[in-house]
Design a protein around this motif. Structure first.
Motif, PDB file in Angstrom:
ATOM      1  N   LEU A 152       0.837  -1.197   0.000  1.00 37.47           N
ATOM      2  CA  LEU A 152       0.000   0.000   0.000  1.00 37.47           C
ATOM      3  C   LEU A 152       0.870   1.244   0.000  1.00 37.47           C
ATOM      4  O   LEU A 152       1.745   1.402   0.848  1.00 37.47           O
ATOM      5  N   LEU A 153       0.626   2.124  -0.957  1.00 39.42           N
ATOM      6  CA  LEU A 153       1.342   3.388  -1.065  1.00 39.42           C
ATOM      7  C   LEU A 153       0.351   4.531  -0.904  1.00 39.42           C
ATOM      8  O   LEU A 153      -0.788   4.442  -1.378  1.00 39.42           O
ATOM      9  N   ILE A 154       0.796   5.604  -0.245  1.00 40.58           N
ATOM     10  CA  ILE A 154      -0.102   6.718   0.066  1.00 40.58           C
ATOM     11  C   ILE A 154       0.501   8.039  -0.388  1.00 40.58           C
ATOM     12  O   ILE A 154       1.703   8.281  -0.225  1.00 40.58           O
ATOM     13  N   ALA A 155      -0.346   8.887  -0.950  1.00 38.67           N
ATOM     14  CA  ALA A 155       0.090  10.223  -1.366  1.00 38.67           C
ATOM     15  C   ALA A 155      -0.901  11.259  -0.869  1.00 38.67           C
ATOM     16  O   ALA A 155      -2.111  11.009  -0.835  1.00 38.67           O
ATOM     17  N   THR A 156      -0.388  12.398  -0.461  1.00 39.77           N
ATOM     18  CA  THR A 156      -1.244  13.538  -0.132  1.00 39.77           C
ATOM     19  C   THR A 156      -0.714  14.760  -0.864  1.00 39.77           C
ATOM     20  O   THR A 156       0.509  14.935  -0.990  1.00 39.77           O
ATOM     21  N   TYR A 161       0.952  13.431   4.821  1.00 39.74           N
ATOM     22  CA  TYR A 161       1.042  11.998   5.092  1.00 39.74           C
ATOM     23  C   TYR A 161       1.500  11.295   3.833  1.00 39.74           C
ATOM     24  O   TYR A 161       1.015  11.575   2.737  1.00 39.74           O
ATOM     25  N   GLY A 162       2.475  10.411   3.979  1.00 41.80           N
ATOM     26  CA  GLY A 162       2.965   9.681   2.813  1.00 41.80           C
ATOM     27  C   GLY A 162       3.715  10.570   1.847  1.00 41.80           C
ATOM     28  O   GLY A 162       4.294  11.594   2.209  1.00 41.80           O
ATOM     29  N   HIS A 163       3.667  10.185   0.578  1.00 47.03           N
ATOM     30  CA  HIS A 163       4.357  10.931  -0.483  1.00 47.03           C
ATOM     31  C   HIS A 163       3.701  12.284  -0.706  1.00 47.03           C
ATOM     32  O   HIS A 163       2.482  12.395  -0.772  1.00 47.03           O
ATOM     33  N   LYS A 164       4.496  13.325  -0.807  1.00 46.46           N
ATOM     34  CA  LYS A 164       3.959  14.642  -1.128  1.00 46.46           C
ATOM     35  C   LYS A 164       3.809  14.750  -2.640  1.00 46.46           C
ATOM     36  O   LYS A 164       4.790  14.766  -3.389  1.00 46.46           O
TER      37      LYS A 164
END
Length: 280
Positions: A152-156, A161-164
């Protein structure tokens, strides 16, 4: 009448409702949707099925309060009822063991991505999930997506939170790393799905999107939900909602999506002036 048996406030504007609808739950599948109407004077709105429990006879919907009806829906509480709850509608996701797949969800679009990722995992696929939101507070279903994903990969957008950055940043990285991705699903705002398709096109990976155009009857009669796919007119309610994103005419779809923005703003303004929400 369809009773609300559970309500969860996922963020100030995003709500989860479990609706008691045994007949819908009995046949619901990943990728399908329902159409609900709050009361006799209410409009019909489509919402993708986020989950279902056949044993309890419940269907889960997750929605963002973006218009008059969703604001009214968000004000309902456990024990309240909805007049109409029709479904399941649309074609279910084609679930097979493809091998390695990527599921991309943006904003409230993570909700319909969840049952698809879950079904793909149960079918034996290696599932990589990428989810994103404008900020951490608006990110939903992280634990649930983690449970059905191998990675699971997350971006914001703001980097809280997670990848910018955007989900497409992480998607491009994965596609450059892996040459054996068999298929990609992407659900979220139309501009996000278009960006995902532009990202995947050079890699020649089939990319499935879930279209959410203006919809009225949900049975293919009104024609309001028409989309152009591969040069042909399709109805999202009966031919979709899922289509090959590389074949979608995004320019036309986005223009049609904005046709009634002014009207929507008018009724919201009217409602906020104290005209009241007739949810009950």
């Amino acid at each position: 009448m369809y009773e609300i048996v559970r309500k969860e406030v996922m963020s100030p504007a995003i709500k989860l409702l479990d609706i008691k609808a045994p007949e819908v739950a009995a046949k619901a599948q990943a990728g399908q949707f329902i159409i609900l109407r709050l009361n006799e004077e209410g409009e019909r709105i489509p919402l993708t099925i986020a989950d279902f429990d056949r044993s309890k006879g419940t269907v889960t919907i997750i929605f963002q309060e973006v218009g008059y009806t969703t604001e009214c829906l968000g004000r309902l509480e456990e024990g309240d009822s909805i007049l109409d709850f029709v479904g399941p509608l649309g074609q279910a996701t084609e679930i097979e063991n493809y091998g390695e797949v990527i599921c991309v969800g943006g904003g409230v679009g993570v909700a319909p991505v969840y049952p698809i990722a879950k079904a793909l995992k149960e079918a034996g696929n290696k599932v990589i999930s990428i989810i994103g939101a404008r900020n951490k507070e608006l990110l939903i279903l992280e634990k649930e997506m983690q449970a059905v994903s191998d990675e699971l990969l997350i971006a914001t957008d703001d980097g809280s939170y997670g990848h910018k950055g955007f989900v497409t940043d992480l998607l491009k990285q994965k596609l450059e790393e892996k040459k054996d991705v068999a298929r990609i699903w992407a659900i979220g705002p139309m501009v996000m799905m278009k960006a995902v398709c532009e990202t995947t096109r050079p890699f020649n990976v089939k990319t499935i999107v879930s279209m959410n155009p203006i919809m009225v009857d949900g049975t293919g009669m009104c024609g309001a939900c028409r989309v152009s796919v591969g040069g042909e007119t399709k109805f999202a309610c009966v031919d979709g909602p899922e289509f090959d994103g590389h074949q979608v005419d995004w320019q036309t779809a986005m223009r049609r999506m904005n046709m009634y923005k002014d009207k929507e703003q008018e009724i919201i303004k009217h409602h906020h002036k104290g005209c009241g929400c007739r949810c009950h």
